[in-house]
Enzyme design. Structure first.
Site, PDB file in Angstrom:
ATOM      1  N   ARG A  87     -37.796  15.664 -10.163  1.00  0.00           N
ATOM      2  CA  ARG A  87     -38.222  15.529 -11.691  1.00  0.00           C
ATOM      3  C   ARG A  87     -38.070  14.156 -12.046  1.00  0.00           C
ATOM      4  O   ARG A  87     -37.386  13.335 -12.191  1.00  0.00           O
ATOM      5  CB  ARG A  87     -37.314  16.421 -12.420  1.00  0.00           C
ATOM      6  CG  ARG A  87     -37.476  16.392 -14.048  1.00  0.00           C
ATOM      7  CD  ARG A  87     -36.398  17.484 -14.756  1.00  0.00           C
ATOM      8  NE  ARG A  87     -36.829  17.516 -16.052  1.00  0.00           N
ATOM      9  CZ  ARG A  87     -35.984  17.084 -16.978  1.00  0.00           C
ATOM     10  NH1 ARG A  87     -35.047  16.479 -16.854  1.00  0.00           N
ATOM     11  NH2 ARG A  87     -36.265  17.304 -18.164  1.00  0.00           N
ATOM     12  N   ASN A 164     -38.452  16.683 -22.717  1.00  0.00           N
ATOM     13  CA  ASN A 164     -37.069  16.678 -22.743  1.00  0.00           C
ATOM     14  C   ASN A 164     -36.324  17.167 -23.550  1.00  0.00           C
ATOM     15  O   ASN A 164     -36.424  16.558 -25.020  1.00  0.00           O
ATOM     16  CB  ASN A 164     -36.678  15.453 -21.909  1.00  0.00           C
ATOM     17  CG  ASN A 164     -34.973  15.634 -21.545  1.00  0.00           C
ATOM     18  OD1 ASN A 164     -34.620  16.292 -20.518  1.00  0.00           O
ATOM     19  ND2 ASN A 164     -34.248  14.780 -22.080  1.00  0.00           N
ATOM     20  N   GLU A 165     -35.372  17.958 -23.826  1.00  0.00           N
ATOM     21  CA  GLU A 165     -34.504  18.497 -24.816  1.00  0.00           C
ATOM     22  C   GLU A 165     -35.052  18.283 -26.250  1.00  0.00           C
ATOM     23  O   GLU A 165     -34.268  17.361 -26.861  1.00  0.00           O
ATOM     24  CB  GLU A 165     -32.893  17.515 -24.553  1.00  0.00           C
ATOM     25  CG  GLU A 165     -32.442  17.803 -23.105  1.00  0.00           C
ATOM     26  CD  GLU A 165     -31.487  16.759 -22.687  1.00  0.00           C
ATOM     27  OE1 GLU A 165     -31.080  16.082 -23.593  1.00  0.00           O
ATOM     28  OE2 GLU A 165     -30.832  16.817 -21.544  1.00  0.00           O
ATOM     29  N   HIS A 231     -30.430  23.045 -18.997  1.00  0.00           N
ATOM     30  CA  HIS A 231     -29.785  22.121 -18.504  1.00  0.00           C
ATOM     31  C   HIS A 231     -28.027  22.073 -18.819  1.00  0.00           C
ATOM     32  O   HIS A 231     -27.760  22.621 -19.900  1.00  0.00           O
ATOM     33  CB  HIS A 231     -29.814  20.609 -19.407  1.00  0.00           C
ATOM     34  CG  HIS A 231     -31.315  20.227 -19.247  1.00  0.00           C
ATOM     35  ND1 HIS A 231     -31.862  19.115 -19.803  1.00  0.00           N
ATOM     36  CD2 HIS A 231     -32.244  20.776 -18.362  1.00  0.00           C
ATOM     37  CE1 HIS A 231     -33.257  18.883 -19.330  1.00  0.00           C
ATOM     38  NE2 HIS A 231     -33.321  19.958 -18.504  1.00  0.00           N
ATOM     39  N   TYR A 233     -24.211  20.995 -18.687  1.00  0.00           N
ATOM     40  CA  TYR A 233     -23.237  20.118 -18.850  1.00  0.00           C
ATOM     41  C   TYR A 233     -21.994  20.760 -19.464  1.00  0.00           C
ATOM     42  O   TYR A 233     -21.606  21.839 -19.013  1.00  0.00           O
ATOM     43  CB  TYR A 233     -23.649  18.939 -19.750  1.00  0.00           C
ATOM     44  CG  TYR A 233     -24.870  18.265 -18.803  1.00  0.00           C
ATOM     45  CD1 TYR A 233     -24.442  17.304 -17.697  1.00  0.00           C
ATOM     46  CD2 TYR A 233     -26.073  18.261 -19.461  1.00  0.00           C
ATOM     47  CE1 TYR A 233     -25.612  16.644 -17.328  1.00  0.00           C
ATOM     48  CE2 TYR A 233     -27.040  17.481 -18.673  1.00  0.00           C
ATOM     49  CZ  TYR A 233     -26.853  16.644 -17.508  1.00  0.00           C
ATOM     50  OH  TYR A 233     -27.787  16.307 -17.081  1.00  0.00           O
ATOM     51  N   GLU A 260     -31.332  20.404 -15.151  1.00  0.00           N
ATOM     52  CA  GLU A 260     -30.374  19.217 -15.186  1.00  0.00           C
ATOM     53  C   GLU A 260     -29.014  19.729 -15.003  1.00  0.00           C
ATOM     54  O   GLU A 260     -28.507  20.676 -15.809  1.00  0.00           O
ATOM     55  CB  GLU A 260     -30.504  18.264 -16.669  1.00  0.00           C
ATOM     56  CG  GLU A 260     -31.559  17.318 -16.478  1.00  0.00           C
ATOM     57  CD  GLU A 260     -31.365  16.422 -17.802  1.00  0.00           C
ATOM     58  OE1 GLU A 260     -30.263  16.151 -18.124  1.00  0.00           O
ATOM     59  OE2 GLU A 260     -32.511  15.903 -18.226  1.00  0.00           O
ATOM     60  N   TRP A 289     -28.902  15.842 -12.178  1.00  0.00           N
ATOM     61  CA  TRP A 289     -28.898  14.577 -12.861  1.00  0.00           C
ATOM     62  C   TRP A 289     -27.966  13.399 -12.385  1.00  0.00           C
ATOM     63  O   TRP A 289     -26.755  13.940 -12.442  1.00  0.00           O
ATOM     64  CB  TRP A 289     -29.002  14.679 -14.375  1.00  0.00           C
ATOM     65  CG  TRP A 289     -29.137  13.319 -15.268  1.00  0.00           C
ATOM     66  CD1 TRP A 289     -28.227  12.377 -15.298  1.00  0.00           C
ATOM     67  CD2 TRP A 289     -30.396  13.054 -15.743  1.00  0.00           C
ATOM     68  NE1 TRP A 289     -28.993  11.419 -15.952  1.00  0.00           N
ATOM     69  CE2 TRP A 289     -30.215  11.670 -16.244  1.00  0.00           C
ATOM     70  CE3 TRP A 289     -31.507  13.553 -15.786  1.00  0.00           C
ATOM     71  CZ2 TRP A 289     -31.084  11.083 -16.989  1.00  0.00           C
ATOM     72  CZ3 TRP A 289     -32.668  13.068 -16.442  1.00  0.00           C
ATOM     73  CH2 TRP A 289     -32.388  11.663 -16.992  1.00  0.00           C
TER      74      TRP A 289
END
Length: 427
Positions: A87, A164-165, A231, A233, A260, A289
């Protein structure tokens, strides 16, 4: 993920698809399998597949090209570690220097030369609505149209990750309409690639906005070829949260990619073990990531030190060499002529072909499956017994409806999803 020199707030997004016209309930996505027109990377039966119909399960790495364009060997180095996807972070000219069409062509060429699929993403949209420097998805769509010449004819090798985001934690309810509009703009301009969209809330979708509206977004795509990327986290710091989010889509026949994730973060401690194990058990793609170049106190997210492929960090070693990692699970896209074999040189378990979930069929059939669950073991790897799985590629529940307390046709056995024979999911 934000630029390494700024305060990092992470992202989530998710891959999905749904039957046209079906609405999504507040509890999760609608049932039914997403379909897209054949040709190039596309969605079929709720899965990401190649143009030939073979399942493609992303096992990739994020590379921050737009901030480190001088690191010209990174894609080759990532591929050499066994990844089947890279990516690539691009700039659209709003917040960061515009990545030109010629640069995009060069990057695609590097991906093809190293036999990896390119997921190209515009990073300028990160945190739009909360971060005043971020650009909109509409502006990101304009960027993709401006580099269309570099994308044309590359549908077998490239996924376009629109932005992205694209929303932070402010005005994130605008995500649905903004995403639909961007998709429509790209299709209207003749961009026919598989599209990938990230979730709001810095990509982590803690509000469930994407989870609740994914089906309508997918249905808005005239090509029915939109992939959703989550993503993971700090919001996903327990196995239960990881499994709930991924199973909400997979259980309804909708594709999802973890675009991610890391092994730690400032907003919490993501459960990378659960992310990788759950993705593997469900046949879901993941992209970690990131290769190198992180800053602002999150240098621990680097997989290698100083872009040196011979200097793995603890995160890099875990990601590439650990349980359910790249070395153990990555298979090269068949478009490169390797038959979907392991990038790392491992044997793919024989010549029995590939099941819809990306695993090879057992050459020795049921003889390799002593417990009769549809999964066998040959040449030190898992394989699928032909006819031993449901049409959607999942194994049947050994304990039947006893493993399916909510009666939706999907059960849970041996840390993986299974299908109850004769149920609504058995199709």
């Amino acid at each position: 993920m934000r630029k390494p020199r700024s305060t990092l707030i992470t992202t989530a997004g998710m891959a999905f698809a749904a039957v046209l016209g079906l609405l999504l309930s507040l509890a999760g996505p609608s049932t039914g399998k997403a379909e897209a027109a054949e040709g190039g990377i596309h969605v079929s039966d709720g899965r990401v597949v190649e143009g030939n119909g073979n399942a493609f399960v992303m096992r990739g790495v994020n590379h921050a090209y737009t901030w480190y364009p001088e690191q010209t060997s990174s894609i080759a180095d990532i591929a050499a570690k066994g990844a089947n996807t890279v990516r690539v972070v691009l700039g659209s000219g709003g917040r960061w220097t515009k990545t030109s069409a010629s640069e995009v062509s060069t990057l695609i060429g590097q991906c093809k030369a190293n036999k990896v699929i390119c997921v190209l993403e515009v990073h300028d949209t990160t945190g739009y609505g909360e971060d005043g420097a971020a650009t909109s998805l509409d502006q990101a769509a304009d960027y993709w149209i401006s580099v269309k010449s570099a994308l044309e004819g590359q549908e077998d090798y490239v996924v376009v990750n629109i932005g992205n985001e694209p929303f932070g934690n402010t005005n994130y309810t605008a995500w649905t309409d903004a995403t639909k509009s961007a998709i429509g703009k790209l299709r209207g301009a003749g961009i026919d690639h598989a599209l990938m969209v990230d979730a709001p809330n810095w990509g982590q979708d803690w509000s469930g906005t994407m989870r609740s509206n994914a089906a309508s977004v997918f249905a808005s795509d005239p090509d029915r070829n939109t992939i959703f990327s989550i993503h993971m986290y700090g919001v996903y710091d327990t196995a239960a949260e990881v499994q709930d989010y991924l199973n909400a889509f997979v259980g309804n026949g909708l594709p999802i990619v973890v675009g991610e994730f890391g092994d730690q973060h400032s907003d919490g401690n993501p459960d990378e073990g659960a992310i990788m194990a759950t993705a593997q058990s469900l046949g879901v793609g993941y992209i970690g990531w990131s290769w190198s170049g992180n800053g602002s106190g999150v240098e621990y997210l680097d997989m290698v030190n100083g872009f040196d492929p011979n200097s793995l960090t603890s995160w890099g070693d875990r990601f590439f060499n650990g349980s359910n990692g790249i070395a153990a699970t990555s298979k090269t896209a068949t478009v490169y002529g390797d038959g979907g074999g392991d990038n790392g040189g491992g044997d793919d378990g024989g010549t029995g072909g590939t099941a819809p979930n990306g695993y090879p069929y057992c050459v020795n059939g049921s003889a390799s499956d002593p417990d009769g669950d549809g999964w066998g073991w040959e040449n030190s790897s898992s394989c699928v017994v032909s006819g031993g799985l449901a049409p959607n590629g999942y194994s049947y529940c050994v304990n039947g409806s006893a493993s399916d307390p909510d009666g939706d046709g999907w059960g849970w056995e041996n840390s993986r999803s299974c299908v109850v024979r004769g149920s609504a999911a058995d199709r």
